[in-house]
Design a protein around this motif. Sequence first.
Motif, mmCIF file in Angstrom:
data_model
loop_
_atom_site.group_PDB
_atom_site.id
_atom_site.type_symbol
_atom_site.label_atom_id
_atom_site.label_comp_id
_atom_site.label_asym_id
_atom_site.label_seq_id
_atom_site.Cartn_x
_atom_site.Cartn_y
_atom_site.Cartn_z
ATOM 1 N N ASP A 127 -6.606 9.421 -1.265
ATOM 2 C CA ASP A 127 -6.951 8.707 -1.952
ATOM 3 C C ASP A 127 -7.553 9.185 -3.196
ATOM 4 O OD1 ASP A 127 -6.891 6.466 -3.815
ATOM 5 O OD2 ASP A 127 -8.407 5.332 -2.541
ATOM 6 N N ALA A 128 -6.910 10.057 -3.977
ATOM 7 C CA ALA A 128 -7.396 10.992 -5.325
ATOM 8 C C ALA A 128 -7.975 9.989 -6.324
ATOM 9 C CB ALA A 128 -6.688 11.783 -5.492
ATOM 10 N N GLN A 129 -7.348 8.927 -6.360
ATOM 11 C CA GLN A 129 -7.897 8.147 -7.728
ATOM 12 C C GLN A 129 -8.823 6.974 -7.237
ATOM 13 O OE1 GLN A 129 -3.702 6.843 -8.714
ATOM 14 N NE2 GLN A 129 -4.253 7.793 -10.712
ATOM 15 N N ASN A 130 -9.371 6.936 -5.881
ATOM 16 C CA ASN A 130 -10.293 6.089 -5.139
ATOM 17 C C ASN A 130 -9.935 4.714 -5.436
ATOM 18 O OD1 ASN A 130 -12.331 8.342 -4.478
ATOM 19 N ND2 ASN A 130 -12.449 8.782 -6.515
ATOM 20 N N THR A 131 -8.440 4.440 -5.349
ATOM 21 C CA THR A 131 -8.179 2.922 -5.537
ATOM 22 C C THR A 131 -8.644 2.198 -4.324
ATOM 23 O OG1 THR A 131 -5.842 3.038 -4.542
ATOM 24 C CG2 THR A 131 -6.193 3.747 -6.543
ATOM 25 N N LYS A 132 -8.717 2.586 -3.130
ATOM 26 C CA LYS A 132 -9.013 2.101 -1.855
ATOM 27 C C LYS A 132 -7.926 1.104 -1.503
ATOM 28 C CE LYS A 132 -14.070 2.000 -2.463
ATOM 29 N NZ LYS A 132 -14.105 2.486 -3.777
ATOM 30 N N GLN A 133 -6.681 1.330 -2.127
ATOM 31 C CA GLN A 133 -5.577 0.387 -1.869
ATOM 32 C C GLN A 133 -4.315 1.364 -1.886
ATOM 33 O OE1 GLN A 133 -5.222 -3.482 -3.641
ATOM 34 N NE2 GLN A 133 -7.151 -3.473 -4.877
ATOM 35 N N TYR A 134 -4.520 2.450 -1.971
ATOM 36 C CA TYR A 134 -3.176 3.345 -2.085
ATOM 37 C C TYR A 134 -3.557 4.709 -1.289
ATOM 38 C CZ TYR A 134 0.241 6.394 -3.908
ATOM 39 O OH TYR A 134 1.391 7.353 -4.147
ATOM 40 N N ALA A 135 -2.708 5.265 -0.706
ATOM 41 C CA ALA A 135 -2.938 6.547 -0.026
ATOM 42 C C ALA A 135 -1.799 7.388 0.041
ATOM 43 C CB ALA A 135 -3.590 6.337 1.323
ATOM 44 N N ILE A 136 -1.626 8.727 -0.020
ATOM 45 C CA ILE A 136 -0.757 9.550 0.189
ATOM 46 C C ILE A 136 -0.926 10.455 1.514
ATOM 47 C CG2 ILE A 136 0.407 9.674 -2.067
ATOM 48 C CD1 ILE A 136 -0.943 12.241 -2.448
ATOM 49 N N SER A 137 0.137 10.480 2.558
ATOM 50 C CA SER A 137 -0.171 11.117 3.813
ATOM 51 C C SER A 137 0.800 12.203 3.852
ATOM 52 C CB SER A 137 0.218 10.091 4.865
ATOM 53 O OG SER A 137 -0.034 10.588 6.228
ATOM 54 N N PHE A 138 -0.117 13.338 4.578
ATOM 55 C CA PHE A 138 0.868 14.638 4.682
ATOM 56 C C PHE A 138 0.564 14.801 6.267
ATOM 57 C CE2 PHE A 138 -0.799 14.633 0.363
ATOM 58 C CZ PHE A 138 0.224 14.968 -0.386
ATOM 59 N N GLN A 139 1.816 14.780 6.943
ATOM 60 C CA GLN A 139 1.702 14.889 8.434
ATOM 61 C C GLN A 139 2.403 16.132 9.061
ATOM 62 O OE1 GLN A 139 2.692 10.902 10.137
ATOM 63 N NE2 GLN A 139 1.430 10.035 8.467
ATOM 64 N N ASN A 400 -6.147 -4.995 -9.583
ATOM 65 C CA ASN A 400 -6.966 -4.757 -8.654
ATOM 66 C C ASN A 400 -8.189 -5.262 -9.051
ATOM 67 O OD1 ASN A 400 -4.913 -3.240 -7.405
ATOM 68 N ND2 ASN A 400 -5.628 -1.377 -7.878
ATOM 69 N N TYR A 401 -8.823 -5.881 -7.899
ATOM 70 C CA TYR A 401 -10.158 -6.584 -8.221
ATOM 71 C C TYR A 401 -10.724 -6.614 -6.700
ATOM 72 C CZ TYR A 401 -8.291 -11.058 -6.592
ATOM 73 O OH TYR A 401 -7.719 -12.140 -5.822
ATOM 74 N N GLY A 402 -12.142 -6.334 -6.850
ATOM 75 C CA GLY A 402 -13.017 -6.292 -5.550
ATOM 76 C C GLY A 402 -12.550 -5.135 -4.855
ATOM 77 N N ASN A 403 -12.921 -4.958 -3.479
ATOM 78 C CA ASN A 403 -12.558 -3.953 -2.597
ATOM 79 C C ASN A 403 -10.803 -3.765 -2.345
ATOM 80 O OD1 ASN A 403 -15.132 -2.932 -2.506
ATOM 81 N ND2 ASN A 403 -15.475 -4.349 -0.883
ATOM 82 N N GLU A 404 -10.318 -4.781 -1.959
ATOM 83 C CA GLU A 404 -8.955 -4.665 -1.589
ATOM 84 C C GLU A 404 -7.952 -5.727 -2.033
ATOM 85 O OE1 GLU A 404 -8.315 -2.552 2.513
ATOM 86 O OE2 GLU A 404 -10.008 -3.785 2.532
ATOM 87 N N ASN A 405 -8.232 -6.282 -3.358
ATOM 88 C CA ASN A 405 -7.678 -7.350 -3.604
ATOM 89 C C ASN A 405 -6.907 -6.942 -4.753
ATOM 90 O OD1 ASN A 405 -9.119 -8.997 -1.698
ATOM 91 N ND2 ASN A 405 -10.986 -9.208 -3.248
ATOM 92 N N ASN A 406 -5.587 -7.585 -5.090
ATOM 93 C CA ASN A 406 -4.804 -7.595 -6.189
ATOM 94 C C ASN A 406 -3.972 -8.583 -6.539
ATOM 95 O OD1 ASN A 406 -1.946 -7.456 -5.162
ATOM 96 N ND2 ASN A 406 -2.984 -5.633 -4.233
ATOM 97 N N ILE A 407 -3.647 -8.868 -7.920
ATOM 98 C CA ILE A 407 -2.719 -9.886 -8.215
ATOM 99 C C ILE A 407 -1.662 -9.347 -9.214
ATOM 100 C CG2 ILE A 407 -4.370 -10.644 -10.228
ATOM 101 C CD1 ILE A 407 -3.456 -13.381 -9.946
ATOM 102 N N GLY A 408 -0.337 -9.669 -9.101
ATOM 103 C CA GLY A 408 0.613 -9.111 -10.010
ATOM 104 C C GLY A 408 1.774 -10.018 -10.363
#
Length: 736
Positions: A127-139, A400-408
């Motif tokens: 999570d390079a942008q420190n969103t805490k809501q998005y990640a890219i995974s390399f496996q 995004n708001y709070g730690n893991e909340n969003n509205i869209g």
Amino acid sequence: MKKTLLILLFANCFYSWGQEKETDNFPPPKTPVTIAASRAKGAITVDGRLNEPDWDSAEPITDFFKVEPVQGGAIKNRTEVRVLYDEKNIYFGVFAKDSLGKKGMRMQDLSRDFNGQENDVFGIQIDAQNTKQYAISFQTTPYGNQQDVQNFNDNNRDEDWNALWRVRTQRTDKGYYAEFAIPFKSIRYDKPVKGIPVEWGITFFRLARRDYEKTVFPAIPQSFSENRMIYAAKLTGLQVPPPSANIRVEPYTLYQYDENLEGDVLTDKLNEPKAGGDVKWAINPNAVLDLTINTDFAQADVDRAVNNLERFNIFFPERRQFFLENSGIWAGGGNFQVRPFFSRTIGLENTFNAAPAPLDAGARYTDRTENRTIAALAVRQRETDNSTGSTFGVARYTQNYGNENNIGAMVTYRRDDTSADLGLSSRNNTTISIDGLVRPRPDLTLSYLMSTSMDSESGDTGYAGRVFAGSRTNKYYLGYLNYFVSEDYAPDMGFVQQNDVMYHSPGGYAILRPKWLPFVRRWDPGTFFNYFHDFEDFGNFQQSNLYIFPIYTWFKDNSFLEASFTPTWQNINFNFAPLGLEIEQGDYSYTRFLVRYNSDQSKKMSGSIRYDFGNFYNGTRNTVIAGLRYAPLPHISLTADYEHNNINGVGILQEDLDTDLYTASVRLALNPRVQLSTFYQYNSFDEQGRWNVRFSWEYMPLSFIYLVFNDTQTDVFDPVQRQRQFISKITFLKQF
């Protein structure tokens, strides 16, 4: 009255169960664990050997946390990770210890996007942008397969997202080594500020499949995945280059030959070359523009045939690469009941048969920061002999708001052109949607969606929505799902399972890991109550059932057994004829039973069996689904599947019907980059047989040569109609 008492009893159990305290779901750390990357002084050769001096000087990360088969405790298969970087790449060096060495490693095939539950796997989430809501995974696996995944809020995965990166592995008698090289250009991060250290959120995980031992770094509760980035460690010590011009160009050339036959008579033929391509431009660290011209999806997987015996529309997933990337950002993207935007509606004629239509061009824009996401998509569909041209557009904003909340909010718009030749006038269709996600605690998830559609042709306005509340801990899951769709809700760019319906589904299950059953890894007994009624007339009951599963068990080798039963009540007040069996309108009640088992899917030979039996409307139905898989080497995989429906005394005419669905496939691989796959399916119901043969060679990273053959026949033993297709395609990817 009985139904009301049943609902009240279930709700009381649901409420009482939810009051239990859960102590094993520990909260995120107030101060994240910190790890450091070291700058490489020399060149790193990505060969899976980790023999450069820089690897020896890098600090090893060994403090993994066990989450399977039990949370916490000693780790049998230990893992070491080291992190390096230079001016172009970030490198990860991994040693995955295995007491049996090469003999202990489990690997089923060498496909790029492999099954992460049935193979040895090591993965990195960033999570390079420190969103805490998005990640890219390399496996990767011990054989160097690659899988890259986008994950949104730990509940929506884009497994078909592809990034440019490299990995090589080496298998030894002590375990396997993996060496990753991920270009900084393949990772979106904010511009570094002088004097402020760069910090990225990061997690690691490993599955040692033979023991089904899953470990993670840093510690994350068992009930969450490695993508729950609120628990992530902080990767420091990086001196990343300033984001620069980042353009990825992927042109293609293609030759396609199609022919249609009626009996032995050739009725239509297509013989043409084709060219087009895609461009990905990272305008800045947050914003990406994707362009596609003369879009082609020749290499996409074909859909499997389905014999639908239910009253709902069948959901077929998207398989086309351009639409798969970032698909998790659209409202409703994580469910199949209500989707205001579903990309499979693009590329189909606006006719009853919905035949494929070519796409001239498309563009997608995504701008994601720690605080918000802006996205838009536009596609132009070409006119055909049977259908007008169409323009598709969708715009999306989330905050995004709070730690893991969003509205869209999201708007879709489809416009079909006027065609004098076809006698069709212009029409348009629009949807407006609002949605959001709230996590007041890590174990509690609330999500909602409200949508309205407006159609110019009918003049109707429709409504739909979805609400979900769920609590997931190490010891139980409790959830409630409600969705509704009005009769006039018509998202021409979306998907709904059914119109004029309201659905309620409370339910839950315990998560037991009984020490007195040493051969059981996890046992999840529970029940869900599913209730459908009209949206327009709340009192008009449609159907309901109780799905009760006292046995829902994974064994220590991850084989699985379920025994369940489903009391069902149906009100058929419309014309309904599944597989041509006309059901008389009226009320029905019956119970169905299910037993299913699959063996350890990581072994060379594995199998599965499912037996679904009981009454069915005014008759009976017995369904058997069996599968067999043989993979003597990761380079060779053979599968065979069979489905049989035996229906007796069903419908107005009390008819009998038997259907058989045969499926077979073979996958051969020289290595993870050179593969041949074949697929054949025959459905006795419509007497249709289909071949799909595909050869792929990744001759450079994400640059491919494809050879594809498709053959579809109606009435295989005395062909009435036949469609053949041969495609050769070359793609070339260059990143600047």
